[in-house]
Design an enzyme around this catalytic site. Structure first.
Site, PDB file in Angstrom:
ATOM      1  N   HIS A 155       0.757  -1.070   0.044  1.00  0.00           N
ATOM      2  CA  HIS A 155       0.138   0.180  -0.011  1.00  0.00           C
ATOM      3  C   HIS A 155       0.821   1.314  -0.030  1.00  0.00           C
ATOM      4  O   HIS A 155       1.902   1.180   0.607  1.00  0.00           O
ATOM      5  CB  HIS A 155      -0.982   0.245   1.353  1.00  0.00           C
ATOM      6  CG  HIS A 155      -2.245   0.925   0.993  1.00  0.00           C
ATOM      7  ND1 HIS A 155      -2.085   2.429   1.309  1.00  0.00           N
ATOM      8  CD2 HIS A 155      -3.260   0.616   0.628  1.00  0.00           C
ATOM      9  CE1 HIS A 155      -3.046   2.743   1.133  1.00  0.00           C
ATOM     10  NE2 HIS A 155      -3.986   1.850   0.653  1.00  0.00           N
TER      11      HIS A 155
ATOM     12  N   ASP B 139      -7.958  -5.411  -0.133  1.00  0.00           N
ATOM     13  CA  ASP B 139      -8.420  -6.207  -1.103  1.00  0.00           C
ATOM     14  C   ASP B 139      -8.032  -7.658  -1.244  1.00  0.00           C
ATOM     15  O   ASP B 139      -8.561  -8.467  -2.325  1.00  0.00           O
ATOM     16  CB  ASP B 139      -7.972  -5.342  -2.502  1.00  0.00           C
ATOM     17  CG  ASP B 139      -8.735  -4.258  -2.688  1.00  0.00           C
ATOM     18  OD1 ASP B 139      -9.978  -4.260  -1.993  1.00  0.00           O
ATOM     19  OD2 ASP B 139      -8.341  -3.249  -3.171  1.00  0.00           O
TER      20      ASP B 139
END
Ligand code: CMC
Length: 434
Positions: A311, A369
């Site tokens: 991320h 996700d």
């Protein structure tokens, strides 16, 4: 935003005059250096591709501390909102208005959203213009943008009431449009919304009911969907939110701005990651193939990434991932899918990656996700619709950020500059001399 006592001074090694710049303090998080006078004073721009060090606005909606793994909506930790914060519409109210609703405010807000869930009957003709195998995100970019053609009565962005009505319309109609995109893709009739159901239960009804058989609501699954929506509702100035703000900075209408956000979200490095993560698991196929897959991920020339890992902001862990992992177990348990081979594969991959030096040294952890794809698959949502569900959830964040930007007195049209590295001025030669 308050002024700091400290100022930043930019000096140059060639003896040009230095520049003193104010520093502003946020409530929490890094301070910012105000460089707005830099170009006028020095004739230079800053260079920051990917906005690694640039705050493009001030905002009081969402705060992320990537090192601590902290995500706050209006000051409330995501863990508390997901567990004790009520349903998704309470989160919507919070993001839009800055406070959690009391019982009366909640009832009024739910009634208002519920009364806007139907779309204009002519919208179905837009859907019918698409191929049945069109990607739902392409359908959503088109149909959400098309809403502007139907709701002329709420397009004056300078009128706070118009902005409010557009916000409600977008939040209310997104589930209807996402479900219509799904129904169209499988050749089933569109299902109208039901006002007696909650936001998430109504979405599942529109997705899974047919004229022959109603969808039987399962509380565990509805709660799981609600959690997916809460966890994805806003995420500070990410790529799609910045796209919405940039589109809105020119005065574009909110439906067009949200369509722009959906287009950006579609990319595999952003909202497309849950779809890509699930496709990756399907491609790996079995636990024995994990070592070969990890070898490819480490090979810079292969172009293979471990989707659902890493991320830009979270460099410790993604707090949403922890909550989604919990929901993942709950849903698989409820549906008796604990032995689902894809889930087992995901858990094995997660364990290997978390212990591998390549991932540890780069601080690459599973993001939300990695798990949300598995949950959505268990709920019966097709892979191609995962990013559509993300768009549904993020609509409230986009619209809250858009509203905040429009009412900010410092708001200007967004216009980045560049470091030009192309040709200097040259003369056009006649074709025979080129
Ligand atoms: N698999 C393998 N290597 C990776 C990955 C990954 N998923 N992510 C980053 N790296 C490596 C990258 O190659 C680089 O290595 P090196 O230092 O040797 O060059 C290092 O880790 C640092 O990565 P980066 O590219 O500088 O990180 P970034 O902040 O630019 O990228 C990211 C963040 C999310 C785009 C990236 O991690 C990625 O592509 N992840 C997979 C896609 C994904 O899951 N996206 C969903 C994000 S969460 C949902 C959302 O908020 O939209």
């Amino acid at each position: 935003m308050t002024n700091s006592e400290i100022k930043a001074t930019l000096s140059f090694s060639d003896g040009s005059p230095s520049l003193e710049m104010p520093i502003y303090k946020g409530t929490v998080g890094p301070d910012v250096i105000d460089i707005r006078k830099l170009y006028a004073t020095t004739g230079m721009f800053t260079y920051d591709p990917g906005f690694m060090s640039t705050a493009a606005c001030n905002s009081s909606i969402t705060y992320i501390d990537g090192d601590k793994g902290e995500l706050l909506y209006r000051g409330y930790p995501i863990e508390q909102l997901a567990v004790n914060g009520g349903d998704f519409l309470e989160t919507c109210y919070l993001l839009l208005n800055g406070e959690l609703p009391n019982a009366v405010e909640k009832e009024k807000f739910v009634a208002t959203v519920t009364n806007h869930t139907m779309v204009h009957e002519q919208m179905q003709f837009f859907f019918r213009g698409f191929r049945r195998d069109a990607h739902p995100m392409s359908v959503l970019v088109g149909t959400v943008g098309a809403l502007a053609s139907f709701y002329h009565d709420s397009l004056d962005i300078n009128d706070p009431h118009h902005r409010e009505v557009s916000a409600i319309r977008l939040i209310a109609k997104m589930p209807t449009l996402v479900a219509m995109a799904y129904k169209y893709s499988i050749g089933q009739p569109f299902v109208y919304p039901r006002n007696d159901l909650s936001y998430s239960a109504n979405f599942m009804h529109m997705m899974f009911s047919t004229p022959c058989a109603p969808y039987k609501t399962n509380e565990v699954l509805v709660r799981a969907l609600d959690r997916i929506l809460i966890l994805h509702a806003d995420h500070e100035q990410n790529a799609s939110t910045s796209t919405v703000r940039l589109a809105g900075s020119s005065g574009a209408n909110p439906f067009a701005c949200i369509a722009a956000g959906i287009a950006c979200l579609w990319g595999p490095a952003h909202g497309g990651a849950n779809e890509a993560a699930l496709s990756m698991l399907e491609e790996i196929g079995s636990v024995d193939h994990i070592p070969e897959f990890i070898r490819q991920v480490k090979d810079k020339n292969s172009g293979v990434k471990l989707m659902g890992f890493g991320h830009r902001v979270y460099k410790n862990y993604d707090p949403r991932a922890k909550l989604m992992r919990e929901t993942c177990y709950e849903v698989l348990q409820e549906l008796g899918l604990q032995d689902d081979p894809l889930f087992k594969l995901a858990m094995a991959l997660e364990k290997i990656a978390l212990e591998d030096e390549y991932f540890v040294s780069r601080k690459l952890y599973p993001n939300v996700d990695f798990y949300s794809g598995i949950v959505q698959r268990a709920l019966g949502i097709p892979t191609s619709l995962f990013t559509g569900i993300f768009a549904l959830a993020r609509t409230v964040g986009w619209i809250a950020q858009w509203k905040e930007m429009i009412s900010d007195p410092e708001q200007k049209i967004g216009r980045p500059r560049q470091l030009f590295v192309g040709s200097q001025t040259r003369d056009v030669q006649p074709i025979e001399k080129r």
